[in-house]
Design a protein around this motif. Structure first.
Motif, PDB file in Angstrom:
ATOM      1  N   CYS A  95     -30.537  -3.364  39.245  1.00 49.93           N
ATOM      2  CA  CYS A  95     -29.133  -3.594  38.850  1.00 49.93           C
ATOM      3  C   CYS A  95     -28.989  -4.323  37.756  1.00 49.93           C
ATOM      4  O   CYS A  95     -30.212  -5.027  37.378  1.00 49.93           O
ATOM      5  N   GLY A 107     -26.539  -6.625  36.946  1.00 53.43           N
ATOM      6  CA  GLY A 107     -26.374  -7.527  37.499  1.00 53.43           C
ATOM      7  C   GLY A 107     -27.663  -8.428  37.803  1.00 53.43           C
ATOM      8  O   GLY A 107     -27.157  -9.558  37.476  1.00 53.43           O
ATOM      9  N   CYS A 108     -27.753  -8.637  39.261  1.00 50.19           N
ATOM     10  CA  CYS A 108     -28.820  -9.124  38.693  1.00 50.19           C
ATOM     11  C   CYS A 108     -30.419  -8.881  39.125  1.00 50.19           C
ATOM     12  O   CYS A 108     -31.057  -9.323  39.088  1.00 50.19           O
ATOM     13  N   CYS A 159     -25.334  -2.933  41.996  1.00 52.98           N
ATOM     14  CA  CYS A 159     -25.445  -2.738  43.093  1.00 52.98           C
ATOM     15  C   CYS A 159     -23.947  -2.964  43.560  1.00 52.98           C
ATOM     16  O   CYS A 159     -23.115  -3.429  42.810  1.00 52.98           O
ATOM     17  N   CYS A 166     -22.976  -6.228  42.856  1.00 52.37           N
ATOM     18  CA  CYS A 166     -22.135  -6.970  42.185  1.00 52.37           C
ATOM     19  C   CYS A 166     -21.791  -6.349  41.362  1.00 52.37           C
ATOM     20  O   CYS A 166     -21.116  -6.693  40.458  1.00 52.37           O
TER      21      CYS A 166
HETATM   22 ZN   LIG Z   1     -26.779  -6.222  41.783  1.00 52.93          ZN
END
Ligand SMILES: [Zn+2]
Length: 227
Positions: free
Chosen positions: A156, A158-159, A175, A178
Motif C-alpha cells: 500500500c 499509504g501504510c 489498502c 488508507c
Molecule cells: Zn494502507
C-alpha cells in the motif's frame, strides 16, 4: 527543403480519416517523433484490397513539411500489416484500445521510443495471447507508468502493508484502511494488476485472463489518471 528529398520515420498507423475529395489524415505513432498526423493525397485503396493505411500497419513513412500544420505523406512502405491481428475481432478491439491509450497520452514531437518499442512488441504478442484484452490492460498500465503517473507496488502506498483487497485511485493502489474512495479490487484482481504492471516477459502474462469488469475498471483508472 530540396524537392524530392523526403524525411523518413518508422511508425505504426493508428487511424485514417477521409479528408477532402480523396485525401486522408493519417495518424501515426512514430519511433522518433511521437504521435504525428500526416495528410495523404490518396485515401484508402480500392474495395477488397488492404490499404497500407489500415490501423496497426507498421512501416516507413516518407514525408515533407506542408505549408500548413500537417506534413505531407509521400510514401508509406509497409513492413508488417500485422495480419494475425486482423483475423479476430477481439484482437482488433484490443489493439484499438492500445491505440486509444497512445492517442490520449502522446503528441507530436513528444518522442517516446521506449513506448513505441513496447507497442510494437504488444502488437506482435497479441495473436498469441490467451485473452488479447489482458495485453490491452497491461498496455494501459505500462503507458501510465511511462507517463510517470502510475505508482503501484505490492505494498500500500499509504501504510506500506502488503496489498490484498485494494482501491485504485489517481494512479495509485491503497489498502481499504488508507483509501477514502476509488475502484475496489478483490485480492486476485490486485495481484493481476500488479502482474500486468510489472511483467517484463510475454510468458508472464500470456495465459492470464481478465474479466470485463476489471478491464473496464482499468480503463476508467487510466482515463481519470491521465486526463
Ligand atoms: Zn494502507
Amino acid at each position: 527543403m530540396k524537392k524530392g528529398i523526403y524525411l523518413k520515420e518508422t511508425g505504426v498507423i493508428l487511424s485514417t480519416l477521409p479528408y477532402g475529395d480523396s485525401g486522408s489524415i493519417v495518424k501515426v505513432f512514430t519511433a522518433e517523433s511521437g504521435l504525428m498526423s500526416y495528410f495523404a493525397k490518396n485515401g484508402p485503396s480500392a474495395k477488397g484490397k488492404l490499404s497500407p493505411f489500415e490501423p496497426f500497419t507498421l512501416g516507413e513513412i516518407s514525408y515533407e513539411e506542408g505549408n500548413g500544420s500537417l506534413a505531407l505523406l509521400r510514401e508509406f512502405k509497409v513492413s508488417n500489416y500485422h495480419l494475425p491481428i486482423r483475423e479476430s475481432l477481439e484482437r482488433i478491439e484490443a489493439a484499438a484500445l492500445m491505440a486509444d491509450a497512445l492517442d490520449k497520452t502522446q503528441g507530436p514531437g513528444l518522442e517516446a521510443p521506449d513506448l513505441f518499442t513496447l507497442f510494437c512488441l504488444y502488437l506482435k504478442w497479441l495473436p498469441q495471447a490467451k485473452n488479447p484484452f489482458t495485453l490491452a490492460a497491461s498496455f494501459y498500465l505500462k503507458t501510465m507508468k511511462h507517463e510517470g503517473v502510475l505508482h503501484i507496488t505490492p505494498d500500500c502506498t499509504g501504510c506500506g502493508n502488503p496489498l490484498g483487497e485494494c482501491l485504485l485511485c489517481e494512479g495509485t493502489a491503497l489498502c481499504t484502511d488508507c483509501a477514502l474512495e476509488g475502484t475496489a479490487l478483490e485480492p486476485e484482481e490486485t495481484q493481476l494488476v500488479l502482474l500486468l504492471t510489472l511483467a517484463r516477459e510475454f510468458k508472464d502474462i500470456k495465459q492470464e485472463e481478465i474479466s470485463p469488469r476489471l478491464l473496464q475498471a482499468l480503463r476508467l483508472f487510466f482515463e481519470n489518471t491521465t486526463q
